[in-house]
Enzyme design. Structure first.
Site, PDB file in Angstrom:
ATOM      1  N   HIS A 118     -14.863  -3.173   7.033  1.00 43.98           N
ATOM      2  CA  HIS A 118     -13.770  -2.797   5.730  1.00 43.98           C
ATOM      3  C   HIS A 118     -13.700  -3.834   4.707  1.00 43.98           C
ATOM      4  O   HIS A 118     -12.990  -4.004   3.897  1.00 43.98           O
ATOM      5  CB  HIS A 118     -12.464  -2.375   6.227  1.00 43.98           C
ATOM      6  CG  HIS A 118     -12.324  -1.451   7.253  1.00 43.98           C
ATOM      7  ND1 HIS A 118     -12.707  -0.426   7.134  1.00 43.98           N
ATOM      8  CD2 HIS A 118     -11.609  -1.493   8.593  1.00 43.98           C
ATOM      9  CE1 HIS A 118     -12.540   0.582   8.263  1.00 43.98           C
ATOM     10  NE2 HIS A 118     -11.866  -0.371   9.239  1.00 43.98           N
ATOM     11  N   LYS A 171       0.745  -1.326  -0.081  1.00 43.41           N
ATOM     12  CA  LYS A 171      -0.031  -0.020   0.000  1.00 43.41           C
ATOM     13  C   LYS A 171       0.733   1.137   0.024  1.00 43.41           C
ATOM     14  O   LYS A 171       0.629   2.269  -0.708  1.00 43.41           O
ATOM     15  CB  LYS A 171      -0.686   0.208   1.233  1.00 43.41           C
ATOM     16  CG  LYS A 171      -1.809  -1.043   1.361  1.00 43.41           C
ATOM     17  CD  LYS A 171      -2.720  -0.655   2.514  1.00 43.41           C
ATOM     18  CE  LYS A 171      -3.710  -2.101   2.991  1.00 43.41           C
ATOM     19  NZ  LYS A 171      -4.750  -2.210   1.974  1.00 43.41           N
ATOM     20  N   GLU A 188      -2.637   7.098   7.791  1.00 42.15           N
ATOM     21  CA  GLU A 188      -3.373   7.794   6.908  1.00 42.15           C
ATOM     22  C   GLU A 188      -4.501   8.721   7.886  1.00 42.15           C
ATOM     23  O   GLU A 188      -4.805   8.251   8.771  1.00 42.15           O
ATOM     24  CB  GLU A 188      -4.244   7.005   6.016  1.00 42.15           C
ATOM     25  CG  GLU A 188      -3.754   7.186   4.740  1.00 42.15           C
ATOM     26  CD  GLU A 188      -4.396   6.154   3.667  1.00 42.15           C
ATOM     27  OE1 GLU A 188      -3.722   5.290   2.972  1.00 42.15           O
ATOM     28  OE2 GLU A 188      -5.893   5.848   4.020  1.00 42.15           O
ATOM     29  N   ARG A 244      -4.941  -7.594  -9.539  1.00 43.86           N
ATOM     30  CA  ARG A 244      -5.458  -8.839  -9.917  1.00 43.86           C
ATOM     31  C   ARG A 244      -7.048  -8.497 -10.343  1.00 43.86           C
ATOM     32  O   ARG A 244      -7.296  -7.429 -10.332  1.00 43.86           O
ATOM     33  CB  ARG A 244      -5.703  -9.936  -8.799  1.00 43.86           C
ATOM     34  CG  ARG A 244      -6.438  -9.062  -7.567  1.00 43.86           C
ATOM     35  CD  ARG A 244      -6.510 -10.082  -6.378  1.00 43.86           C
ATOM     36  NE  ARG A 244      -6.818  -9.191  -5.323  1.00 43.86           N
ATOM     37  CZ  ARG A 244      -7.703  -8.778  -4.683  1.00 43.86           C
ATOM     38  NH1 ARG A 244      -8.881  -8.825  -5.422  1.00 43.86           N
ATOM     39  NH2 ARG A 244      -7.866  -7.960  -3.526  1.00 43.86           N
TER      40      ARG A 244
HETATM   41  P1  ADP Z   1      -7.616  -3.486   2.526  1.00 40.00           P
HETATM   42  O1  ADP Z   1      -6.803  -3.860   1.363  1.00 40.00           O
HETATM   43  O2  ADP Z   1      -7.429  -4.152   3.636  1.00 40.00           O
HETATM   44  O3  ADP Z   1      -8.940  -3.934   2.078  1.00 40.00           O
HETATM   45  P2  ADP Z   1      -8.047  -0.618   1.967  1.00 40.00           P
HETATM   46  O4  ADP Z   1      -6.983   0.223   1.912  1.00 40.00           O
HETATM   47  O5  ADP Z   1      -8.381  -1.180   0.515  1.00 40.00           O
HETATM   48  O6  ADP Z   1      -7.752  -2.129   2.842  1.00 40.00           O
HETATM   49  O7  ADP Z   1      -9.408  -0.231   2.778  1.00 40.00           O
HETATM   50  C1  ADP Z   1     -10.516  -0.868   2.828  1.00 40.00           C
HETATM   51  C2  ADP Z   1     -11.565  -0.243   3.556  1.00 40.00           C
HETATM   52  O8  ADP Z   1     -11.166   0.506   4.678  1.00 40.00           O
HETATM   53  C3  ADP Z   1     -11.979   0.842   2.574  1.00 40.00           C
HETATM   54  O9  ADP Z   1     -12.889   0.551   1.612  1.00 40.00           O
HETATM   55  C4  ADP Z   1     -12.583   1.842   3.651  1.00 40.00           C
HETATM   56  O10 ADP Z   1     -13.824   1.765   4.017  1.00 40.00           O
HETATM   57  C5  ADP Z   1     -11.696   1.792   4.853  1.00 40.00           C
HETATM   58  N1  ADP Z   1     -10.718   2.898   4.687  1.00 40.00           N
HETATM   59  C6  ADP Z   1      -9.594   2.600   4.108  1.00 40.00           C
HETATM   60  N2  ADP Z   1      -8.427   3.635   4.275  1.00 40.00           N
HETATM   61  C7  ADP Z   1      -9.445   4.796   5.032  1.00 40.00           C
HETATM   62  C8  ADP Z   1      -9.388   6.030   5.231  1.00 40.00           C
HETATM   63  N3  ADP Z   1      -8.074   6.705   5.288  1.00 40.00           N
HETATM   64  N4  ADP Z   1     -10.471   6.702   6.116  1.00 40.00           N
HETATM   65  C9  ADP Z   1     -11.425   6.127   6.114  1.00 40.00           C
HETATM   66  N5  ADP Z   1     -11.713   4.810   5.817  1.00 40.00           N
HETATM   67  C10 ADP Z   1     -10.689   3.993   5.097  1.00 40.00           C
END
Ligand code: ADP
Length: 454
Positions: A233, A116, A198, A289
């Site tokens: 999430h 990430k 973040e 992917r």
């Molecule tokens: P993963 O790879 O574990 O799925 P992601 O980075 O894709 O993690 O994030 C998954 C979910 O987490 C997002 O769709 C959102 O709902 C929440 N999320 C991620 N980053 C943030 C953020 N900075 N602020 C609020 N919610 C977040």
């Protein structure tokens, strides 16, 4: 074109690959674990090779076993599906060393984007907006930097996925302890303890852009998928187009995704994920992917992404340009049906499916490996079917979803189907104005629990 493809996966996605191969005249080789002997992908493939016992580590994640199976069956390519080895750059490299094509992005591109924090650096350099945060993996005291970002913040595992390894920090006093927890958690879950921070967006939508890139420098971006309905999430419902985007924002997101893909030298299909809030979007990560929710885009754009990824992996050019890729032909919704108990904290419910009746009719696609009498093993994830609904517009799609969910009958195991019907019928979901906290804010699951107890 390939003569024979080995599918290094199981469940509905293995079935999906087999179907695409059959249409392309390509032979298929399934691999399976002891626990999956009765699985549908094994029966459907032209050949099948057992690669080990039930636990994924000893079978679907065993690179040597998969590669050996590919060699003895003289397969010229490996399709990794999603999960398992799909985003493992070392595996992609090992395939290349043995002269087998890995159907996915080149290892260098997934290395640039797979982590990430690395993905965010590429995005920043490509002028793609990112969520404000610490620059990379945290090794020193970041309390001042975090104060500048502003609380609340989110700690994320660099190697994270599936919503795991995330922690919210609301006060400066909690930062140090939470960083330690998060790092320990990340190490246990992903074998890598690196984390970064973040800004926590309080009311975001999750909106993502599907891209496809060939080996000749062409990249296209499809209409977005809105995956805002989540639990912990994890995505539950995905739809396209998003009820929240304007055509201009859509174009800007597509442009950003294409810039990012080009900057990383990306090839094959992938997804650029963004959070969207107050008219602005922020890059969060790339999924290197084909994703679970790809059929939503197949419906909306009228394309076969599985066929496309096989063709570009074989060296063919993308058969169309951006104008064709951006077409929105209908409204589509996907419901992930999991063998889980929504009334009991989504506990997985492996077991025998005693009765199975699938919905059908216009605009209803079901991707599943399940059948009546099939026993869901306890080793793997609990998704047993995907319902993909398409219709002329969003209201018609919602009505069709309810109709199809009503036709779906599964007995023997508990599933999340009833929860999907509640989501679709909820006035807030119907209105289209909601964020990633929709499930908690609406109390939809508490209500369901109450009703089941009555
Ligand atoms: P993963 O790879 O574990 O799925 P992601 O980075 O894709 O993690 O994030 C998954 C979910 O987490 C997002 O769709 C959102 O709902 C929440 N999320 C991620 N980053 C943030 C953020 N900075 N602020 C609020 N919610 C977040």
């Amino acid at each position: 074109m390939f003569k024979r493809i080995l599918i290094a996966n199981r469940s509905e996605i293995a079935v999906r690959v087999i179907r695409a191969c059959r249409e392309l005249g390509i032979e298929t080789v399934a691999v399976y674990s002891d626990a999956d002997r009765e699985s549908r992908h094994v029966a459907m493939a032209d050949r099948a090779v057992c690669i080990g016992p039930g636990p994924a580590k000893l079978s679907y994640l065993d690179q040597e076993a998969v590669l050996t199976a590919a060699e003895i069956t003289q397969s010229d390519a490996i399709h990794p599906g999603y999960g398992f080895l799909s985003e493992n750059a070392d595996f992609a490299e090992a395939c290349a060393k043995r002269g087998i094509v890995f159907i996915g992005p080149p290892p260098e591109a997934s290395r640039k984007l797979g982590f990430k924090s690395a993905g965010k650096a590429v995005a920043r350099a490509a002028g793609v907006p990112v969520v404000p945060g610490t620059k990379s993996d945290i090794t020193s005291d970041v309390s001042k930097e975090v104060a500048d970002i502003g609380y609340p913040v989110l700690i994320k595992a660099s190697a994270g996925g599936g919503g795991k390894g995330m922690r919210i920090v609301r006060e400066p006093g909690e930062l140090k302890a939470q960083l330690e927890y998060a790092s320990t958690e990340a190490k246990a879950a992903f074998g890598d303890g690196s984390v970064f921070i973040e800004k926590l967006l309080e009311r975001p939508r999750h909106v993502e852009i599907q891209i496809a890139a060939d080996k000749h420098g062409n990249v296209v971006a499809f209409p977005e998928r809105d995956c805002t309905v989540q639990r912990r999430h994890q995505k539950l419902v995905e739809e396209s187009p998003s009820p929240a985007l304007t055509p201009q924002i859509r174009r800007d997101m597509q442009d950003a995704a294409i810039r990012l893909a080009k900057a990383a030298g990306y090839q094959n299909v992938g997804t650029v994920e963004f959070l969207y809030q107050d008219g602005k979007f922020y890059f969060i990560e790339v999924n290197a992917r084909l994703q679970v929710e790809h059929p939503v885009t197949e419906a909306v754009a009228g394309v076969d992404l599985m066929e496309l990824m096989i063709r570009v992996a074989a060296g063919e050019k993308l058969p169309f340009g951006q104008e064709r890729a951006s077409e929105i032909r209908c409204h589509a919704i996907e419901h992930r049906i999991n063998a889980e108990d929504p009334d009991n904290h989504f506990m997985p419910c492996p077991g025998r499916i005693e009765r199975l009746e699938l919905p059908g009719g216009a605009g209803v696609r079901v991707d599943t490996h399940a059948y009546e009498g099939y026993t869901i093993p306890s080793y793997y994830d609990s998704m047993i079917a995907k319902l993909i609904i398409s219709a002329g517009d969003r209201p018609a799609a919602l009505r069709r979803s309810l109709r199809a969910l009503g036709e779906l009958k599964i007995e023997g195991v508990k599933t999340t189907a009833s929860m999907h019907a509640r989501v679709v019928a909820h006035p807030v979901f119907m209105g289209g104005d909601f964020d990633t906290h929709f499930i908690e804010k609406t109390g939809l699951l508490d209500e369901q629990r109450k009703e089941t107890r009555k």
